[in-house]
Design an enzyme around this catalytic site. Sequence first.
Site, mmCIF file in Angstrom:
data_model
loop_
_atom_site.group_PDB
_atom_site.id
_atom_site.type_symbol
_atom_site.label_atom_id
_atom_site.label_comp_id
_atom_site.label_asym_id
_atom_site.label_seq_id
_atom_site.Cartn_x
_atom_site.Cartn_y
_atom_site.Cartn_z
ATOM 1 N N HIS A 1 26.558 16.043 -11.173
ATOM 2 C CA HIS A 1 25.416 15.687 -12.013
ATOM 3 C C HIS A 1 24.266 14.947 -11.326
ATOM 4 O O HIS A 1 23.321 14.569 -12.028
ATOM 5 C CB HIS A 1 25.904 14.835 -13.193
ATOM 6 C CG HIS A 1 26.881 15.544 -14.059
ATOM 7 N ND1 HIS A 1 26.548 16.619 -14.843
ATOM 8 C CD2 HIS A 1 28.207 15.343 -14.243
ATOM 9 C CE1 HIS A 1 27.611 17.046 -15.483
ATOM 10 N NE2 HIS A 1 28.639 16.293 -15.140
ATOM 11 N N ARG B 1 13.203 22.625 -9.712
ATOM 12 C CA ARG B 1 13.646 22.380 -11.081
ATOM 13 C C ARG B 1 13.388 23.572 -11.998
ATOM 14 O O ARG B 1 13.141 23.431 -13.178
ATOM 15 C CB ARG B 1 13.010 21.115 -11.647
ATOM 16 C CG ARG B 1 13.429 19.878 -10.879
ATOM 17 C CD ARG B 1 12.846 18.603 -11.448
ATOM 18 N NE ARG B 1 13.328 18.392 -12.800
ATOM 19 C CZ ARG B 1 12.632 17.777 -13.734
ATOM 20 N NH1 ARG B 1 11.435 17.320 -13.494
ATOM 21 N NH2 ARG B 1 13.134 17.610 -14.937
ATOM 22 N N LYS C 1 29.802 27.970 -14.919
ATOM 23 C CA LYS C 1 29.841 26.884 -15.905
ATOM 24 C C LYS C 1 28.729 27.120 -16.924
ATOM 25 O O LYS C 1 27.604 27.462 -16.557
ATOM 26 C CB LYS C 1 29.660 25.534 -15.198
ATOM 27 C CG LYS C 1 29.859 24.347 -16.118
ATOM 28 C CD LYS C 1 29.830 23.032 -15.370
ATOM 29 C CE LYS C 1 30.028 21.865 -16.339
ATOM 30 N NZ LYS C 1 29.895 20.580 -15.651
ATOM 31 N N CYS D 1 20.847 23.040 -16.802
ATOM 32 C CA CYS D 1 21.019 24.443 -16.436
ATOM 33 C C CYS D 1 21.985 25.086 -17.428
ATOM 34 O O CYS D 1 23.112 24.614 -17.578
ATOM 35 C CB CYS D 1 21.582 24.551 -15.021
ATOM 36 S SG CYS D 1 20.573 23.713 -13.770
ATOM 37 N N ILE E 1 20.539 9.234 -21.365
ATOM 38 C CA ILE E 1 21.786 9.943 -21.091
ATOM 39 C C ILE E 1 22.989 9.118 -21.530
ATOM 40 O O ILE E 1 22.921 7.896 -21.609
ATOM 41 C CB ILE E 1 21.899 10.339 -19.601
ATOM 42 C CG1 ILE E 1 21.897 9.115 -18.696
ATOM 43 C CG2 ILE E 1 20.779 11.300 -19.224
ATOM 44 C CD1 ILE E 1 22.157 9.435 -17.230
ATOM 45 N N HIS F 1 31.839 10.438 -16.138
ATOM 46 C CA HIS F 1 31.720 11.636 -16.969
ATOM 47 C C HIS F 1 30.351 11.644 -17.629
ATOM 48 O O HIS F 1 29.916 10.633 -18.190
ATOM 49 C CB HIS F 1 32.816 11.636 -18.041
ATOM 50 C CG HIS F 1 32.650 12.691 -19.089
ATOM 51 N ND1 HIS F 1 32.897 14.023 -18.848
ATOM 52 C CD2 HIS F 1 32.238 12.606 -20.381
ATOM 53 C CE1 HIS F 1 32.649 14.712 -19.962
ATOM 54 N NE2 HIS F 1 32.251 13.874 -20.903
#
Length: 146
Positions: A37, A45, A64, A105, A127, A138
């Site tokens: 991450h 980007r 993913k 993404c 976030i 995580h």
Amino acid sequence: MMMGLGPLLLVFMLGLSLTPPALTQDDSRYKHFLTQHYDAKPKGRNDRYCASMMERRGLTTPCKDTNTFIHGNKGNIKDICGNKNGIPHRENLRISKSAFQVTTCRHTGGSPRPPCRYRATQGFRNIVVACENGLPVHFDESFFHL
């Protein structure tokens, strides 16, 4: 004199051998979080960035579905796990007090096997992370900064 140091040295060595696994485990979960991450200074980007980063970070076998890259300073991300830049959020999570520049993404469908195609969405978001021993381990979600 050497006789007295033997047992002490043995206890010291045993202590050293028992401590690192716990520290290593915490450190490896944090490093895994960073691998999945974190990208300090992204180039582009866009959709091509996502395809490249997802492959480079080992997130394409299988493809993913969604992954978010956080950009900026690692220290600010770590600070979410404390009161400097984070507050409790739901059960066992922390939400950032400040917004971060992120790129999300999303797999555009098709086969779950490479080559994977991704759509990039960029923005500034608060976030949510899970923390262990003061380190993010995580990524849970992000919210658009309004």
